[in-house]
Write an enzyme that holds these catalytic residues in place. Structure first.
Site, mmCIF file in Angstrom:
data_model
loop_
_atom_site.group_PDB
_atom_site.id
_atom_site.type_symbol
_atom_site.label_atom_id
_atom_site.label_comp_id
_atom_site.label_asym_id
_atom_site.label_seq_id
_atom_site.Cartn_x
_atom_site.Cartn_y
_atom_site.Cartn_z
ATOM 1 N N LEU A 245 0.842 -1.185 0.000
ATOM 2 C CA LEU A 245 0.000 0.000 0.000
ATOM 3 C C LEU A 245 0.880 1.239 0.000
ATOM 4 C CD1 LEU A 245 -2.418 -1.275 2.795
ATOM 5 C CD2 LEU A 245 -2.737 -1.481 0.309
ATOM 6 N N ASP A 246 0.859 1.974 -1.098
ATOM 7 C CA ASP A 246 1.745 3.115 -1.275
ATOM 8 C C ASP A 246 1.385 4.264 -0.329
ATOM 9 O OD1 ASP A 246 3.759 4.667 -2.929
ATOM 10 O OD2 ASP A 246 1.975 5.888 -3.275
ATOM 11 N N GLU A 283 3.566 1.062 3.052
ATOM 12 C CA GLU A 283 4.687 2.001 2.994
ATOM 13 C C GLU A 283 4.261 3.211 3.818
ATOM 14 O OE1 GLU A 283 7.184 5.055 0.188
ATOM 15 O OE2 GLU A 283 5.098 4.592 -0.208
ATOM 16 N N ASP A 308 12.201 2.497 6.347
ATOM 17 C CA ASP A 308 13.232 3.214 5.588
ATOM 18 C C ASP A 308 14.464 3.494 6.422
ATOM 19 O OD1 ASP A 308 11.928 3.252 3.173
ATOM 20 O OD2 ASP A 308 11.003 5.203 3.486
ATOM 21 N N HIS A 378 13.084 1.186 -5.335
ATOM 22 C CA HIS A 378 12.830 2.105 -6.450
ATOM 23 C C HIS A 378 12.927 3.558 -6.017
ATOM 24 C CE1 HIS A 378 8.737 2.172 -4.679
ATOM 25 N NE2 HIS A 378 8.649 3.338 -5.260
ATOM 26 N N ASP A 379 12.430 3.875 -4.823
ATOM 27 C CA ASP A 379 12.476 5.263 -4.349
ATOM 28 C C ASP A 379 13.899 5.724 -4.072
ATOM 29 O OD1 ASP A 379 9.921 6.340 -4.394
ATOM 30 O OD2 ASP A 379 9.347 5.406 -2.509
ATOM 31 N N ILE A 381 16.733 4.724 -5.081
ATOM 32 C CA ILE A 381 17.574 4.874 -6.270
ATOM 33 C C ILE A 381 16.970 5.916 -7.200
ATOM 34 C CG2 ILE A 381 18.593 3.706 -8.261
ATOM 35 C CD1 ILE A 381 18.271 1.069 -6.729
ATOM 36 N N ASN A 383 14.870 8.299 -6.884
ATOM 37 C CA ASN A 383 14.719 9.683 -6.452
ATOM 38 C C ASN A 383 16.047 10.395 -6.287
ATOM 39 O OD1 ASN A 383 11.946 9.740 -6.513
ATOM 40 N ND2 ASN A 383 11.702 9.056 -4.412
#
Length: 585
Positions: A245-246, A283, A308, A378-379, A381, A383
């Site tokens: 869930l983003d 997330e 994170d 993905h974030d 890297i 971003n």
């Protein structure tokens, strides 16, 4: 197919079906249905809805297929027609599993779901329990990360559409791999979102991506149902095993029952009916374990959440980068705290946010697998200004240090596509907005983000440049040569060790200690221990057996009682019988 649509804002709705335009009748609650019953429509029949006096039909808000893009009519798709072969699949629990995150469009040269299916043997060699697909919902343009989706139930046509999605899930289950789908419920993309024409899908207020989704205002009951039905669709009709869930921190919901709690309850009910585990992973930027606290304990009852802080602590320890949100993680002790407590910011001051952040994790009852961690994603890297991976900055030994910490930590490890062979390709932020104004706004927004991080704006790649996307496609041929093959062999060995040694999947928090001055860390996992040396001096440790080393420079002689770790190396060892403490000097 019923062709019912919720459109309380329309005074007249007509169904554009093939070459016909058919009247629709209103019913209670703002719903509309065809005046005459329709049946036996062929798969692929195009249709859309004409609102009021519109001459151009709009796509179905619940469309399963958009063959001509998000601005055109939808197409009939019958998910029940697929001949599944996964009847023996009983699901997979998250505990003890490894997740592999990938982007369908860049994972293979084909950029399709069928292309992903061709690589399942590779994923199995890494001990992958779940493949996590970045969003596949329909978005405007050809290439995108997927977080700008506007039709959440349709699979992006260039990936192969919904039929290819079913084929991939079926193939994954045959290979013993579960599927987690990344879904976005906190915002809609900027192009092709016609939902506000139908009803109050949005409400006042703004988040990073635009208007807020209406979860608690007038008409919110149907909006919430729209989200819940989408989640259940992936799990039921596409046999998906879990949802990521983003950005759940962007779900603005003041209802008596938060959307996440309601979602957890409905998924739990579906799991019982299907008789297989279904997993919800949040997330969350909140550093609040109430996300995964059972509902009876006052939490939302989700299964797991991203941490994170683990990534930041590992990244800083191995790269030395301390710009922006990395600043607070400069001490090696920050990594030890994450390993021991789950979060680094658990009520502590965050210099990047300018305030106290997070809440302590109750580490006694909470199993560690509820925290999903990674050394790359993905974030973290994408971003970056150039989408550069750590493989561009670290030698193979330090890359394997990150792998050992991730796969040997107490948490649920997640790998990102290509990290397992130190891929030379970046993973940049790319878009393909056909609208010039959106393309400019996207590029300007990126520049503003990177200014805050202190990065050189001249290094920022243009997300609209086709070369930005093309450079991010993995080069599989490099995985079998040179240092790429060396790193891949290391990941495969660590995957085998996770299956051989129960200490590495034990859901208990470990015991991490540091020598801050000498930049050394030890993480004890029962009779096993990880020793990491990122200081300048060589480190001699006592051991009875070295199970894994990040470099050949460390002796792996089974008869050795001590080994020496050069700077930038780590080992997984079995502690000697008489002492589990490292010998320093």
């Amino acid at each position: 197919m019923t062709f019912e649509v919720w459109a309380p804002r329309a005074s007249r709705v007509r169904l554009s079906l093939g070459d016909e335009v058919l009247p629709m009748s209103p019913s209670e609650g703002g719903w509309w249905a065809p005046a005459a019953e329709l049946s036996d429509l062929p798969d692929g029949t195009v249709y859309g809805y004409l609102l009021d006096d519109d001459e151009k039909p709009l796509p179905d808000p619940r469309t399963r297929r958009q063959p001509d893009g998000v601005h055109e009519r939808s197409a009939v798709f019958y998910p029940g027609d697929f001949a599944w072969t996964d009847q023996a699949w009983t699901g997979r629990q998250l505990a003890g599993a490894t997740i592999y995150e990938l982007h369908v469009g860049t994972f293979t040269p084909e950029g399709t779901l069928d292309g992903v299916a061709e690589k399942l043997d590779h994923l199995a060699s890494l001990g992958v329990g779940f493949v996590e697909l970045m969003p596949v919902n329909a978005f405007n343009g050809t290439c995108n990360w997927g977080y700008d989706g506007v039709l959440w139930s349709a699979v992006h046509e260039q990936y192969g559409g919904p039929a290819a999605y079913q084929r991939l899930v079926d193939a994954c289950h045959r290979a013993g791999i579960g599927v987690i789908q990344d879904v976005v419920y906190n915002h809609f993309g900027p192009s092709g979102n016609y939902l506000p024409r139908f009803g109050p899908y949005l409400k006042g207020g703004r988040n990073t991506w635009g208007d807020l989704v209406n979860l608690d205002g007038d008409g919110s009951a149907e909006v919430r149902r729209y989200i819940l039905d989408n989640a259940l669709m992936w799990l039921r009709d596409y046999h998906v095993d879990g949802l990521r869930l983003d950005a759940v921190h962007a779900l603005a919901d003041e209802s008596d029952t938060h959307l996440l709690e309601e979602l957890a309850k409905e998924v739990e009910s579906l799991s019982a009916h299907l008789n297989r585990p279904l997993t919800l992973i949040a997330e969350s930027d909140l550093n609040d374990s109430r996300m995964v606290t059972p509902r009876e304990g006052g939490g939302y009852g989700l299964d797991a959440q991203w941490s994170d802080d683990f990534h930041h602590a590992v990244h800083v320890a191995l790269t030395g980068e301390t710009a922006g949100y990395y600043a607070d993680f400069a001490p090696l002790g920050s990594l030890a705290k994450v390993l021991n407590d789950g979060f680094f910011h658990d009520g502590t001051y965050s210099s990047f946010r300018g305030r106290e952040h997070g809440r302590p994790v109750d580490t006694d009852p909470m199993p560690t697998w509820r925290l999903v961690v990674c050394a790359q994603n993905h974030d973290q890297i994408g971003n970056r200004a150039r989408g550069d991976r750590t493989a561009e900055h670290l030698d193979p030994s330090r890359l394997l240090c990150a792998a050992l910490l991730t796969l040997g930590s107490p948490f649920t490890p997640m790998l990102f596509q290509g990290e397992e062979w130190a891929a030379s390709t970046p993973f940049a932020f790319f878009t393909s907005h056909p609208e010039p104004e959106l393309a400019s706004a996207t590029a300007e927004g990126r520049l503003a983000e990177f200014e805050r991080m202190g990065w050189d704006p001249d290094q920022v790649l243009d997300p609209q440049d086709p070369a930005t996307f093309e450079s991010s496609v993995l080069r599989w041929e490099e995985s079998s040569a040179g240092h790429h093959a060396q790193v891949l062999a290391g990941y495969q060995r660590l995957a085998a060790l996770r299956r051989e040694h129960p200490e590495l999947t034990d859901p208990s928090f470990g015991r991490a200690t540091v020598d801050e001055d000498r930049r050394r860390l030890t993480l004890e996992r029962g009779r096993l221990a990880i020793h990491l040396n990122v200081g300048e001096e060589e480190w001699e440790i006592e051991t009875s057996e070295v199970l894994f080393s990040t470099t050949a420079a460390v002796s792996a002689d089974p008869a050795a009682t001590t080994v020496r770790l050069p700077s930038g190396t780590a080992v997984l060892s079995r502690a000697p019988t008489t002492s589990r403490r490292p010998v320093t000097g």
